[in-house]
Write a protein that holds these residues in place. Sequence first.
Motif, PDB file in Angstrom:
ATOM      1  N   LEU A 112       0.837  -1.202   0.000  1.00  0.00           N
ATOM      2  CA  LEU A 112       0.000   0.000   0.000  1.00  0.00           C
ATOM      3  C   LEU A 112       0.873   1.253   0.000  1.00  0.00           C
ATOM      4  O   LEU A 112       0.572   2.242  -0.674  1.00  0.00           O
ATOM      5  CB  LEU A 112      -0.925   0.007   1.221  1.00  0.00           C
ATOM      6  CG  LEU A 112      -2.109  -0.958   1.215  1.00  0.00           C
ATOM      7  CD1 LEU A 112      -2.908  -0.801   2.511  1.00  0.00           C
ATOM      8  CD2 LEU A 112      -3.021  -0.731   0.009  1.00  0.00           C
ATOM      9  N   ARG A 132      -4.000  -1.068  -6.010  1.00  0.00           N
ATOM     10  CA  ARG A 132      -4.218  -0.687  -4.609  1.00  0.00           C
ATOM     11  C   ARG A 132      -5.519  -1.293  -4.088  1.00  0.00           C
ATOM     12  O   ARG A 132      -5.570  -1.796  -2.960  1.00  0.00           O
ATOM     13  CB  ARG A 132      -4.239   0.836  -4.480  1.00  0.00           C
ATOM     14  CG  ARG A 132      -4.295   1.334  -3.035  1.00  0.00           C
ATOM     15  CD  ARG A 132      -4.151   2.843  -2.967  1.00  0.00           C
ATOM     16  NE  ARG A 132      -4.194   3.297  -1.586  1.00  0.00           N
ATOM     17  CZ  ARG A 132      -3.159   3.381  -0.769  1.00  0.00           C
ATOM     18  NH1 ARG A 132      -1.954   3.025  -1.197  1.00  0.00           N
ATOM     19  NH2 ARG A 132      -3.296   3.797   0.473  1.00  0.00           N
ATOM     20  N   ARG A 133      -6.570  -1.271  -4.894  1.00  0.00           N
ATOM     21  CA  ARG A 133      -7.841  -1.870  -4.465  1.00  0.00           C
ATOM     22  C   ARG A 133      -7.695  -3.379  -4.277  1.00  0.00           C
ATOM     23  O   ARG A 133      -8.282  -3.961  -3.356  1.00  0.00           O
ATOM     24  CB  ARG A 133      -8.951  -1.559  -5.474  1.00  0.00           C
ATOM     25  CG  ARG A 133      -9.508  -0.157  -5.344  1.00  0.00           C
ATOM     26  CD  ARG A 133     -10.775   0.017  -6.144  1.00  0.00           C
ATOM     27  NE  ARG A 133     -10.572  -0.105  -7.579  1.00  0.00           N
ATOM     28  CZ  ARG A 133     -10.135   0.890  -8.345  1.00  0.00           C
ATOM     29  NH1 ARG A 133      -9.843   2.065  -7.814  1.00  0.00           N
ATOM     30  NH2 ARG A 133      -9.991   0.706  -9.648  1.00  0.00           N
ATOM     31  N   LEU A 185      -6.073  -3.893  -0.936  1.00  0.00           N
ATOM     32  CA  LEU A 185      -7.028  -3.645   0.152  1.00  0.00           C
ATOM     33  C   LEU A 185      -7.944  -4.859   0.340  1.00  0.00           C
ATOM     34  O   LEU A 185      -8.240  -5.261   1.469  1.00  0.00           O
ATOM     35  CB  LEU A 185      -7.866  -2.405  -0.160  1.00  0.00           C
ATOM     36  CG  LEU A 185      -7.143  -1.054  -0.069  1.00  0.00           C
ATOM     37  CD1 LEU A 185      -8.009   0.047  -0.659  1.00  0.00           C
ATOM     38  CD2 LEU A 185      -6.768  -0.731   1.374  1.00  0.00           C
ATOM     39  N   GLU A 211      -8.399   4.698   4.386  1.00  0.00           N
ATOM     40  CA  GLU A 211      -8.331   4.945   2.950  1.00  0.00           C
ATOM     41  C   GLU A 211      -9.279   6.067   2.528  1.00  0.00           C
ATOM     42  O   GLU A 211      -8.944   6.872   1.648  1.00  0.00           O
ATOM     43  CB  GLU A 211      -8.678   3.653   2.190  1.00  0.00           C
ATOM     44  CG  GLU A 211      -8.389   3.702   0.723  1.00  0.00           C
ATOM     45  CD  GLU A 211      -6.918   3.597   0.388  1.00  0.00           C
ATOM     46  OE1 GLU A 211      -6.589   3.656  -0.805  1.00  0.00           O
ATOM     47  OE2 GLU A 211      -6.086   3.454   1.308  1.00  0.00           O
ATOM     48  N   THR A 245      -8.193   9.493   0.503  1.00  0.00           N
ATOM     49  CA  THR A 245      -8.740   9.994  -0.768  1.00  0.00           C
ATOM     50  C   THR A 245      -9.227  11.429  -0.624  1.00  0.00           C
ATOM     51  O   THR A 245      -9.080  12.232  -1.549  1.00  0.00           O
ATOM     52  CB  THR A 245      -9.912   9.112  -1.270  1.00  0.00           C
ATOM     53  OG1 THR A 245     -10.937   9.067  -0.282  1.00  0.00           O
ATOM     54  CG2 THR A 245      -9.431   7.705  -1.578  1.00  0.00           C
ATOM     55  N   VAL A 291     -14.385   1.932  -2.690  1.00  0.00           N
ATOM     56  CA  VAL A 291     -14.033   1.597  -1.307  1.00  0.00           C
ATOM     57  C   VAL A 291     -15.227   1.815  -0.388  1.00  0.00           C
ATOM     58  O   VAL A 291     -15.478   1.026   0.539  1.00  0.00           O
ATOM     59  CB  VAL A 291     -12.820   2.428  -0.829  1.00  0.00           C
ATOM     60  CG1 VAL A 291     -12.593   2.252   0.675  1.00  0.00           C
ATOM     61  CG2 VAL A 291     -11.554   2.017  -1.583  1.00  0.00           C
TER      62      VAL A 291
END
Length: 231
Positions: free
Chosen positions: A108, A128-129, A132, A150, A154, A182
């Motif tokens: 991350l 990145r998703r 996660l 997160e 953002t 997210v």
Amino acid sequence: MHGRVKVKTSAQKAAEKEAERARKLAEFQKIKKKLYEPSEDSKIPTFKALLESTDAFLPPMSDYLAQSSVLAYYMKDWPILWQLRLTALQRMTSSNQEKTLETLENELELTFNCLVDSPKSYSTWAHRRNILKLIREFDEEKGLEILKTEIGLTEKMLMSRTEDQVENQGRNFHCWDHRRLVLKALPEDVKTEIQLTTKLIQTSFSNFSAWHYRSKLLNLGKKAFHVITHF
């Protein structure tokens, strides 16, 4: 004349930029060769060895991740690189290797640093998703904790107005999409999102992305975001 600051000419600046580009390209090609071509004295698994690995045979993933992270900085929009890193991390997670959670959190950090330099890199956001999601599958409680962080991250990126972070972050639709996806995994309500768009519009009335996101939210009325288990 003495005491005068020497200003580099356009030609000097161009030459320095080209020299730096050549240095990075040489380093990139060197590391890429290590990861593509097998070597008897190398302990780093090649791309081929990584793809052929199984739970019964796991090459040293930490060495691979360390080397390929340099490539990630240079080639942020190279999907196959991120996919191979994800494969390595999935192998580590499924075999429950030591320091797996720490390695995932480091991933991350890597994507964050890449996004600071290139905030509109679709491949980096997608990776990145995936990380996660992988963290949540590995440790549900820790995964939800990181997801909440997160959302704050953002918001900071969308509110950013520094020249170093490339253009107007509030118009970075990649970041907006990431936030939206997210949020699907968290019990956030529409009011919080409306407040964010209000702040962004007050800062920049012509922020099209904020207006667009706000229109979608208003269509939801007073309904909250649904909580789901995956995104």
